[in-house]
Design a protein around this motif. Structure first.
Motif, PDB file in Angstrom:
ATOM      1  N   UNK A 162       0.902  -1.095   0.018  1.00  0.00           N
ATOM      2  CA  UNK A 162      -0.147  -0.296   0.101  1.00  0.00           C
ATOM      3  C   UNK A 162       0.916   1.185   0.103  1.00  0.00           C
ATOM      4  N   UNK A 163       2.004   1.189   0.684  1.00  0.00           N
ATOM      5  CA  UNK A 163       2.711   2.366   0.730  1.00  0.00           C
ATOM      6  C   UNK A 163       4.269   1.887   0.498  1.00  0.00           C
ATOM      7  N   UNK A 164       4.573   1.940  -0.788  1.00  0.00           N
ATOM      8  CA  UNK A 164       5.846   1.184  -0.965  1.00  0.00           C
ATOM      9  C   UNK A 164       6.967   2.135  -1.126  1.00  0.00           C
ATOM     10  N   UNK A 165       6.884   3.422  -0.425  1.00  0.00           N
ATOM     11  CA  UNK A 165       7.973   4.429   0.000  1.00  0.00           C
ATOM     12  C   UNK A 165       7.930   4.826   1.224  1.00  0.00           C
ATOM     13  N   UNK A 166       9.060   5.353   1.812  1.00  0.00           N
ATOM     14  CA  UNK A 166       9.056   6.011   3.281  1.00  0.00           C
ATOM     15  C   UNK A 166       9.692   7.456   2.946  1.00  0.00           C
ATOM     16  N   UNK A 167       9.182   8.355   3.637  1.00  0.00           N
ATOM     17  CA  UNK A 167       9.533   9.816   3.242  1.00  0.00           C
ATOM     18  C   UNK A 167      10.047  10.350   4.528  1.00  0.00           C
ATOM     19  N   UNK A 168      11.308  10.873   4.439  1.00  0.00           N
ATOM     20  CA  UNK A 168      11.918  11.713   5.608  1.00  0.00           C
ATOM     21  C   UNK A 168      11.672  13.200   5.268  1.00  0.00           C
ATOM     22  N   UNK A 169      10.761  13.763   6.381  1.00  0.00           N
ATOM     23  CA  UNK A 169      10.245  15.341   6.122  1.00  0.00           C
ATOM     24  C   UNK A 169      10.773  16.000   7.228  1.00  0.00           C
ATOM     25  N   UNK A 170      11.357  17.149   6.777  1.00  0.00           N
ATOM     26  CA  UNK A 170      11.973  18.105   7.971  1.00  0.00           C
ATOM     27  C   UNK A 170      10.674  19.150   7.919  1.00  0.00           C
ATOM     28  N   UNK A 171      10.594  19.263   8.979  1.00  0.00           N
ATOM     29  CA  UNK A 171       9.307  20.677   9.537  1.00  0.00           C
ATOM     30  C   UNK A 171      10.025  21.857   9.037  1.00  0.00           C
ATOM     31  N   UNK A 172       9.296  22.871   8.140  1.00  0.00           N
ATOM     32  CA  UNK A 172       9.978  23.934   7.844  1.00  0.00           C
ATOM     33  C   UNK A 172       8.908  24.989   8.410  1.00  0.00           C
ATOM     34  N   UNK A 173       7.687  24.805   8.851  1.00  0.00           N
ATOM     35  CA  UNK A 173       6.887  25.870   9.371  1.00  0.00           C
ATOM     36  C   UNK A 173       5.981  24.906  10.144  1.00  0.00           C
ATOM     37  N   UNK A 174       6.060  25.426  11.512  1.00  0.00           N
ATOM     38  CA  UNK A 174       5.411  24.925  12.682  1.00  0.00           C
ATOM     39  C   UNK A 174       5.205  26.031  13.843  1.00  0.00           C
TER      40      UNK A 174
END
Length: 118
Positions: free
Chosen positions: A82-94
């Protein structure tokens, strides 16, 4: 292998709704791990680094999700249908409020004796 992260990251299966910037399609999955600066989450399609994504992260002790904008830093192919990828996401606006809620969650759910110094 030496740890390269600057912030403590905890394993966390949190409900995350997301939408690529400038699109209307919104979907959800569960995070793999999270820190005060970023998140790793399963994703259904290949994305290039540098794409921006809006996230709504449901923390366990809060009724409303926190809303952040992140930037895809890395992508890894995994063997999941179902989800064949993993993303590394850096928060840029919080917001400061969202960051404080996230910090409280990490301290509560992290290993005993955890201390995060800003």
């Amino acid at each position: 292998m030496q740890e390269r992260r600057r912030k403590i990251r905890i394993n966390a299966s949190l409900v995350v709704s997301y939408r690529l910037l400038n699109t209307v399609f919104k979907t959800a999955s569960r995070s793999k791990n999270i820190s005060v600066t970023g998140i790793c989450l399963p994703f259904p399609q290949r994305l290039e680094s540098g794409r921006f994504i809006d996230l709504e992260i449901q923390l366990l002790d809060f009724s409303d999700p926190i809303k952040v904008t992140g930037k895809v830093i890395w992508l890894k192919e995994v063997s999941a249908a179902e989800f064949p990828f993993q993303l590394g996401v850096e928060f840029v606006s919080i917001t400061a409020v969202a960051q404080e809620k996230l910090l409280q969650h990490i301290v509560k759910e992290g290993p005993p004796g955890i201390e995060i110094i800003p």
